[in-house]
Design a protein around this motif. Structure first.
Motif, PDB file in Angstrom:
ATOM      1  N   GLN A  19      78.483  43.205  62.176  1.00  0.00           N
ATOM      2  CA  GLN A  19      79.877  42.531  62.532  1.00  0.00           C
ATOM      3  C   GLN A  19      81.058  43.834  62.087  1.00  0.00           C
ATOM      4  O   GLN A  19      81.251  43.737  61.038  1.00  0.00           O
ATOM      5  CB  GLN A  19      80.000  41.219  61.508  1.00  0.00           C
ATOM      6  CG  GLN A  19      81.373  40.569  61.807  1.00  0.00           C
ATOM      7  CD  GLN A  19      81.623  39.410  60.917  1.00  0.00           C
ATOM      8  OE1 GLN A  19      80.870  38.407  61.501  1.00  0.00           O
ATOM      9  NE2 GLN A  19      82.401  39.345  60.100  1.00  0.00           N
ATOM     10  N   VAL A  20      81.141  44.495  63.150  1.00  0.00           N
ATOM     11  CA  VAL A  20      82.213  45.436  62.850  1.00  0.00           C
ATOM     12  C   VAL A  20      83.478  45.344  63.449  1.00  0.00           C
ATOM     13  O   VAL A  20      83.660  44.669  64.412  1.00  0.00           O
ATOM     14  CB  VAL A  20      81.608  47.148  63.430  1.00  0.00           C
ATOM     15  CG1 VAL A  20      80.352  47.273  62.793  1.00  0.00           C
ATOM     16  CG2 VAL A  20      81.342  46.579  64.911  1.00  0.00           C
ATOM     17  N   ALA A  21      84.463  46.099  63.087  1.00  0.00           N
ATOM     18  CA  ALA A  21      85.903  46.047  63.398  1.00  0.00           C
ATOM     19  C   ALA A  21      85.890  47.193  64.384  1.00  0.00           C
ATOM     20  O   ALA A  21      85.780  48.412  64.002  1.00  0.00           O
ATOM     21  CB  ALA A  21      86.769  46.280  62.276  1.00  0.00           C
ATOM     22  N   VAL A  22      86.103  46.974  65.872  1.00  0.00           N
ATOM     23  CA  VAL A  22      86.083  47.865  66.955  1.00  0.00           C
ATOM     24  C   VAL A  22      87.553  48.360  67.322  1.00  0.00           C
ATOM     25  O   VAL A  22      88.504  47.207  67.377  1.00  0.00           O
ATOM     26  CB  VAL A  22      85.486  47.221  68.073  1.00  0.00           C
ATOM     27  CG1 VAL A  22      85.335  48.193  69.075  1.00  0.00           C
ATOM     28  CG2 VAL A  22      84.062  46.720  67.703  1.00  0.00           C
ATOM     29  N   SER A  23      87.827  49.351  67.298  1.00  0.00           N
ATOM     30  CA  SER A  23      89.163  49.835  67.770  1.00  0.00           C
ATOM     31  C   SER A  23      89.256  50.475  69.104  1.00  0.00           C
ATOM     32  O   SER A  23      88.281  50.471  69.978  1.00  0.00           O
ATOM     33  CB  SER A  23      89.588  51.000  66.843  1.00  0.00           C
ATOM     34  OG  SER A  23      89.137  52.286  67.139  1.00  0.00           O
ATOM     35  N   GLU A  24      90.449  50.866  69.613  1.00  0.00           N
ATOM     36  CA  GLU A  24      90.647  51.511  70.915  1.00  0.00           C
ATOM     37  C   GLU A  24      90.008  53.090  70.900  1.00  0.00           C
ATOM     38  O   GLU A  24      89.871  53.903  71.856  1.00  0.00           O
ATOM     39  CB  GLU A  24      92.016  51.566  71.232  1.00  0.00           C
ATOM     40  CG  GLU A  24      92.650  50.176  71.506  1.00  0.00           C
ATOM     41  CD  GLU A  24      93.957  50.292  72.302  1.00  0.00           C
ATOM     42  OE1 GLU A  24      93.974  50.741  73.364  1.00  0.00           O
ATOM     43  OE2 GLU A  24      94.771  50.082  71.556  1.00  0.00           O
ATOM     44  N   ASP A  25      89.788  53.523  69.657  1.00  0.00           N
ATOM     45  CA  ASP A  25      89.209  55.033  69.444  1.00  0.00           C
ATOM     46  C   ASP A  25      87.585  55.036  69.798  1.00  0.00           C
ATOM     47  O   ASP A  25      86.946  54.376  68.807  1.00  0.00           O
ATOM     48  CB  ASP A  25      89.603  55.265  68.302  1.00  0.00           C
ATOM     49  CG  ASP A  25      89.099  56.790  67.944  1.00  0.00           C
ATOM     50  OD1 ASP A  25      88.456  57.375  68.539  1.00  0.00           O
ATOM     51  OD2 ASP A  25      89.833  57.432  66.733  1.00  0.00           O
ATOM     52  N   HIS A  26      87.368  55.361  70.870  1.00  0.00           N
ATOM     53  CA  HIS A  26      85.842  55.448  71.205  1.00  0.00           C
ATOM     54  C   HIS A  26      84.935  56.209  70.395  1.00  0.00           C
ATOM     55  O   HIS A  26      83.963  55.934  69.989  1.00  0.00           O
ATOM     56  CB  HIS A  26      85.750  55.792  72.765  1.00  0.00           C
ATOM     57  CG  HIS A  26      86.309  54.702  73.678  1.00  0.00           C
ATOM     58  ND1 HIS A  26      85.469  54.199  75.004  1.00  0.00           N
ATOM     59  CD2 HIS A  26      87.228  53.829  73.481  1.00  0.00           C
ATOM     60  CE1 HIS A  26      86.183  53.735  75.667  1.00  0.00           C
ATOM     61  NE2 HIS A  26      86.945  52.985  74.589  1.00  0.00           N
ATOM     62  N   ALA A  27      85.663  57.420  69.921  1.00  0.00           N
ATOM     63  CA  ALA A  27      84.907  58.200  69.056  1.00  0.00           C
ATOM     64  C   ALA A  27      84.646  57.617  67.807  1.00  0.00           C
ATOM     65  O   ALA A  27      83.486  57.733  67.345  1.00  0.00           O
ATOM     66  CB  ALA A  27      85.307  59.678  68.756  1.00  0.00           C
ATOM     67  N   ALA A  28      85.580  57.084  67.449  1.00  0.00           N
ATOM     68  CA  ALA A  28      85.479  56.432  65.889  1.00  0.00           C
ATOM     69  C   ALA A  28      84.438  55.092  65.921  1.00  0.00           C
ATOM     70  O   ALA A  28      83.463  54.929  64.965  1.00  0.00           O
ATOM     71  CB  ALA A  28      86.678  55.985  65.533  1.00  0.00           C
ATOM     72  N   ASN A  29      84.471  54.356  67.169  1.00  0.00           N
ATOM     73  CA  ASN A  29      83.540  53.486  67.290  1.00  0.00           C
ATOM     74  C   ASN A  29      82.000  53.926  67.504  1.00  0.00           C
ATOM     75  O   ASN A  29      81.278  53.314  66.965  1.00  0.00           O
ATOM     76  CB  ASN A  29      83.684  52.816  68.633  1.00  0.00           C
ATOM     77  CG  ASN A  29      85.241  51.863  68.426  1.00  0.00           C
ATOM     78  OD1 ASN A  29      85.909  51.590  67.491  1.00  0.00           O
ATOM     79  ND2 ASN A  29      86.002  51.952  69.484  1.00  0.00           N
TER      80      ASN A  29
END
Length: 284
Positions: A19-29
């Motif tokens: 259960q992760v918090a996903v962002s707009e930063d694809h590399a961070a994801n």
């Protein structure tokens, strides 16, 4: 070739819920994905489940700006990590759609909300393209996304002697979707989601996951995103409707064992799938 030691023989399939918090930063994801795989490998999981839109997410809506092809960096990472760790994975992503146009008069381009399944050898088993777009509760997914074909073959993944069938998010409100993958042999329903927050939404999410488990005598692994605008609250439900794992709204990675023997006992005691009188037929 993976040097991962072989897990002990056990009467269950071990599933890691991310259960992760996903962002707009694809590399961070992608870094979150690497960390989730490391946890899954450490606990000797057979399957890792990531939420809907795990490659990139914006609470206001996801569209073509977040789309990556199946041979793009997100799915390529899933395949590399699966092959290296021996852990199969189910994860939500966004694919380019088939619509064309520049938005200046023709059809605006749209993306596809999809879930991919990769086996423990790193092979891409398939991609489920979301059939039921979330045009409800003030949201309009169809403004940015195109639906998958309702008559596409169900996506199922065999792991550790159990068959896992794939749905995603809003599909949970449509019992026919679950029944269709169960008709394809699924014993476990996997539901990656970015379940929108709001009044009664967490209650709906939990109630529907439990209902899908009971009516299909199937386990349910429902994995929600954490973060702004979404509910989190991932849960794993047994085929008898008993909730064995339930998270809150915060990011968390947990592992559970899905008991194949329990599945068999429940289906023997409650043969509702054999007793049913109606079939599920896709509608255009």
């Amino acid at each position: 070739m993976s040097t991962r030691p072989q897990p002990p023989v056990r009467p269950a399939v071990r599933v890691t819920v991310a259960q992760v918090a996903v962002s707009e930063d694809h590399a961070a994801n992608r870094e979150l994905v690497v960390e989730a795989f490391a946890t899954a490998e450490r606990v000797r999981a057979d399957l890792l489940v990531l939420p809907e839109y795990a490659s990139g997410f914006r609470a206001a809506g996801v569209g073509v700006e977040h789309a990556e092809p199946l041979d793009g960096p997100f799915v390529r990472l899933l395949r590399e990590r699966a092959a290296a760790t021996g852990v199969a994975v189910v994860a939500g992503t966004t694919l380019p759609g088939g619509s064309t146009g520049d938005g200046s008069g023709g059809a605006a381009p749209r993306a596809v909300n999809a879930v991919v399944a990769v086996d423990g050898a790193g092979a891409l088993v398939g991609a489920y393209r979301k059939v039921h777009l979330y045009d409800a509760f003030g949201h309009r997914e169809s403004d940015r996304l195109e639906p998958g074909p309702a008559d596409a073959p169900p996506l199922v993944l065999d792991v550790g002697g159990l068959r896992f069938g794939v749905l995603t998010c809003y599909d949970l409100r449509f019992p026919e979707s679950a029944r269709r993958v169960v008709d394809a042999g699924a014993q476990v329903l996997v539901v990656p989601a970015a379940w929108a927050s709001g009044e009664l939404k967490a209650m709906h999410w939990r109630t529907l996951a439990v209902a899908r488990a009971i009516e299909n005598t199937a386990a349910v692994v429902a994995v929600g995103q954490a973060g702004r605008g979404v509910t989190g609250r991932s849960l794993v439900v047994g085929p008898d409707g008993v909730v064995g794992l339930e998270l809150d709204e915060q990011p968390a990675v947990r592992t559970v064992d899905v008991d194949g023997a329990l599945l068999a006992r429940v289906r023997e005691t409650n043969p509702s799938l054999q007793n049913r009188r109606y079939a599920v037929v896709p509608r255009g």
